[in-house]
Design a protein around this motif. Structure first.
Motif, mmCIF file in Angstrom:
data_model
loop_
_atom_site.group_PDB
_atom_site.id
_atom_site.type_symbol
_atom_site.label_atom_id
_atom_site.label_comp_id
_atom_site.label_asym_id
_atom_site.label_seq_id
_atom_site.Cartn_x
_atom_site.Cartn_y
_atom_site.Cartn_z
ATOM 1 N N TYR A 197 0.847 -1.201 0.000
ATOM 2 C CA TYR A 197 0.000 0.000 0.000
ATOM 3 C C TYR A 197 0.879 1.247 0.000
ATOM 4 C CZ TYR A 197 -3.312 -3.510 1.639
ATOM 5 O OH TYR A 197 -4.073 -4.636 1.736
ATOM 6 N N ILE A 198 0.332 2.321 -0.554
ATOM 7 C CA ILE A 198 1.070 3.585 -0.570
ATOM 8 C C ILE A 198 0.306 4.616 0.244
ATOM 9 C CG2 ILE A 198 1.920 5.457 -2.044
ATOM 10 C CD1 ILE A 198 2.436 3.317 -4.192
ATOM 11 N N LEU A 199 1.046 5.353 1.082
ATOM 12 C CA LEU A 199 0.456 6.459 1.845
ATOM 13 C C LEU A 199 0.603 7.715 1.005
ATOM 14 C CD1 LEU A 199 1.685 6.018 5.523
ATOM 15 C CD2 LEU A 199 -0.674 6.072 4.773
ATOM 16 N N VAL A 200 -0.490 8.181 0.461
ATOM 17 C CA VAL A 200 -0.442 9.350 -0.425
ATOM 18 C C VAL A 200 -0.685 10.607 0.396
ATOM 19 C CG1 VAL A 200 -1.479 10.441 -2.454
ATOM 20 C CG2 VAL A 200 -1.311 7.947 -2.335
ATOM 21 N N PRO A 201 0.293 11.539 0.406
ATOM 22 C CA PRO A 201 0.076 12.770 1.175
ATOM 23 C C PRO A 201 -0.936 13.683 0.487
ATOM 24 C CG PRO A 201 2.216 12.830 0.081
ATOM 25 C CD PRO A 201 1.601 11.502 -0.259
ATOM 26 N N LEU A 202 -1.820 14.293 1.277
ATOM 27 C CA LEU A 202 -2.730 15.290 0.711
ATOM 28 C C LEU A 202 -1.945 16.587 0.522
ATOM 29 C CD1 LEU A 202 -4.766 13.161 1.854
ATOM 30 C CD2 LEU A 202 -6.346 15.069 2.058
ATOM 31 N N PRO A 203 -2.265 17.373 -0.493
ATOM 32 C CA PRO A 203 -1.519 18.610 -0.712
ATOM 33 C C PRO A 203 -1.515 19.474 0.561
ATOM 34 C CG PRO A 203 -3.034 18.204 -2.531
ATOM 35 C CD PRO A 203 -3.331 17.182 -1.478
ATOM 36 N N LEU A 204 -0.372 20.091 0.856
ATOM 37 C CA LEU A 204 -0.250 20.888 2.087
ATOM 38 C C LEU A 204 -1.245 22.047 2.101
ATOM 39 C CD1 LEU A 204 3.621 20.788 2.338
ATOM 40 C CD2 LEU A 204 2.056 19.875 4.043
ATOM 41 N N GLU A 205 -1.485 22.622 0.911
ATOM 42 C CA GLU A 205 -2.459 23.742 0.868
ATOM 43 C C GLU A 205 -3.842 23.268 1.330
ATOM 44 O OE1 GLU A 205 -0.894 23.488 -3.197
ATOM 45 O OE2 GLU A 205 0.171 22.912 -1.398
ATOM 46 N N LYS A 206 -4.191 22.037 0.910
ATOM 47 C CA LYS A 206 -5.497 21.474 1.300
ATOM 48 C C LYS A 206 -5.537 21.247 2.817
ATOM 49 C CE LYS A 206 -9.230 18.526 0.600
ATOM 50 N NZ LYS A 206 -9.886 18.842 1.877
ATOM 51 N N GLN A 207 -4.432 20.737 3.388
ATOM 52 C CA GLN A 207 -4.379 20.514 4.838
ATOM 53 C C GLN A 207 -4.532 21.834 5.589
ATOM 54 O OE1 GLN A 207 -1.081 18.033 6.190
ATOM 55 N NE2 GLN A 207 -0.892 17.144 4.154
ATOM 56 N N ILE A 208 -3.875 22.879 5.067
ATOM 57 C CA ILE A 208 -3.953 24.199 5.729
ATOM 58 C C ILE A 208 -5.390 24.732 5.660
ATOM 59 C CG2 ILE A 208 -3.161 26.606 5.569
ATOM 60 C CD1 ILE A 208 -0.423 25.318 4.555
ATOM 61 N N GLN A 209 -6.024 24.594 4.482
ATOM 62 C CA GLN A 209 -7.423 25.034 4.328
ATOM 63 C C GLN A 209 -8.341 24.303 5.315
ATOM 64 O OE1 GLN A 209 -8.367 27.502 2.627
ATOM 65 N NE2 GLN A 209 -6.591 27.877 1.337
ATOM 66 N N ASP A 210 -8.120 22.970 5.443
ATOM 67 C CA ASP A 210 -8.957 22.181 6.361
ATOM 68 C C ASP A 210 -8.790 22.641 7.807
ATOM 69 O OD1 ASP A 210 -9.786 20.774 4.192
ATOM 70 O OD2 ASP A 210 -8.662 18.940 4.629
ATOM 71 N N SER A 212 -11.674 24.381 10.283
ATOM 72 C CA SER A 212 -12.097 23.915 11.609
ATOM 73 C C SER A 212 -11.533 24.820 12.727
ATOM 74 C CB SER A 212 -11.715 22.442 11.818
ATOM 75 O OG SER A 212 -10.369 22.226 11.485
ATOM 76 N N HIS A 213 -11.239 26.078 12.359
ATOM 77 C CA HIS A 213 -10.829 27.132 13.311
ATOM 78 C C HIS A 213 -9.549 26.796 14.081
ATOM 79 C CE1 HIS A 213 -14.619 28.917 12.312
ATOM 80 N NE2 HIS A 213 -15.284 27.852 12.760
ATOM 81 N N ARG A 214 -8.663 25.989 13.468
ATOM 82 C CA ARG A 214 -7.389 25.685 14.140
ATOM 83 C C ARG A 214 -6.306 26.557 13.497
ATOM 84 N NH1 ARG A 214 -8.141 19.407 13.414
ATOM 85 N NH2 ARG A 214 -5.997 19.192 14.111
ATOM 86 N N VAL A 215 -6.435 27.859 13.750
ATOM 87 C CA VAL A 215 -5.600 28.853 13.066
ATOM 88 C C VAL A 215 -4.129 28.694 13.425
ATOM 89 C CG1 VAL A 215 -5.210 31.326 12.723
ATOM 90 C CG2 VAL A 215 -7.540 30.443 12.979
ATOM 91 N N GLU A 216 -3.861 28.470 14.714
ATOM 92 C CA GLU A 216 -2.477 28.347 15.182
ATOM 93 C C GLU A 216 -1.766 27.178 14.473
ATOM 94 O OE1 GLU A 216 0.566 29.909 16.671
ATOM 95 O OE2 GLU A 216 -1.358 30.841 17.183
#
Length: 346
Positions: free
Chosen positions: A305-318, A322-326
């Protein structure tokens, strides 16, 4: 609090490898570009080509196409595989002997060059020889308390150095002249050129599997006491805070800015930026976790199996959603070198 940092995607299904032969187990894997190699317990090497497909919805899948498989002629498992792409060679450890085979047709080199008496081996990713068509190989020897360094060329091998260790080594990683070693009771850094060694911290290899991994220039990641993932430089100091793993970690990998660890039941993802656990993926019967040129691969006895990273921009948007600004700010600043400039500005 979880972040969706990775998705687990199947790459090689069991049927492709073993058909209805349930006794076949995956012992080791190697990935080099699109080439995936699998070594099995019945002394075969399989070569697959991995193609990444992205759907219009952005969903990633992998298609593995079997190229060929080769029986090595022994009744022993293939215990390790390492690719040396500059030489188009695959180094294969089986029955304490490292054989050189061609990466494409899996045929042994005509000269029959090999390294005998190896328990385990690793490549020096920060080589010191300056030879372009050569890889530097470090082996833990079958001779007690002995490490050997070799230069491996396309069709010959040459021993460079033999080093004796204070206790029996059981795992090793190399960076330049520095060896990071798990011995029976402790981790040490040893400069094989000068012979100078430095103790890092105690560790009992009888109780747990040691982990020694080079993660960058002059820096290693180690499984420390109390379930800690510890970072250590060649100077014997730690420039980062440790991450809290479970007690029984089997393998670890780095995919900046995350440290990924595998235990009996889960894959866990910790951030190197704030040491927090960000994601947990249930994964039973896993026994291999490795990263290859930024690609993180996990395997059970039967599948890859391969662990595919989600784009960092998408992680930051998420995180922002969810109001986790810090946390979003920490990730954006820490991963700045991995985000395109115009997207970082936004």
């Amino acid at each position: 609090m979880s972040v969706k940092a990775f998705k687990l995607v199947s790459a090689v299904e069991r049927e492709m490898l073993m058909g209805d032969k349930s006794y076949i187990n995956i012992e080791c894997i190697e990935c080099c570009g699109k080439n995936l190699y699998i070594g099995t317990n019945d002394c075969f090497i399989y070569h697959f080509l991995l193609d990444e497909k992205v759907s219009t919805a952005g969903k990633i899948t992998f298609v593995a196409t079997k190229q060929l498989h080769k029986y090595l002629g022994l009744k022993k498992p293939v215990s390790e595989l390492k690719a040396a792409s500059a030489l188009t060679r695959l180094l294969v450890l089986c029955d304490n002997t490292i054989t050189l085979v061609n990466m494409m047709n899996l045929e042994p080199v005509p000269t029959g060059a090999r390294i005998k008496g190896a328990v385990t081996f690793t490549l020096n990713e920060n080589p010191v020889s300056g030879e372009p068509f050569c890889v530097e190989v470090c082996i833990i020897s079958v001779k007690r308390r002995t490490i050997q360094m070799f230069m491996v060329f396309e069709d010959r091998v040459q021993i460079v150095k033999e080093v004796f260790t204070p206790e029996q080594p059981c795992a090793v990683a190399v960076d330049g002249y520095y060896l990071c070693l798990a011995l029976t009771t402790q981790y040490i850094i040893l400069n094989y050129s000068t012979g100078v060694s430095q103790d890092l911290f105690p560790y009992c290899s009888d109780e747990k599997r040691p982990i020694v991994k080079r993660i960058g220039r002059q820096e290693f990641l180690l499984a420390g006491p109390g379930g800690l993932g510890m970072f250590a430089t060649v100077d014997g100091i730690s420039q980062r805070a440790p991450v809290h793993w479970s007690e029984n970690v089997i393998g670890a990998a780095l995919c900046f800015p995350y440290v990924v660890a595998l235990d009996d039941e889960f894959i866990t993802v910790h951030s190197m930026l704030d040491q927090q656990q960000k994601q947990t993926l249930p994964f039973k019967e896993g026994h291999i976790l490795q990263d290859f040129e930024g690609k993180v691969i996990v395997a059970t006895n039967k599948g890859v199996y391969i662990l595919v990273p989600l784009p960092l921009e998408k992680q930051i948007q998420d995180l922002l959603a969810s109001h986790r600004v810090e946390e979003a700010l920490v990730l954006a600043k820490g991963a700045r070198r991995n985000i395109p400039k115009e997207k970082f500005q936004v």
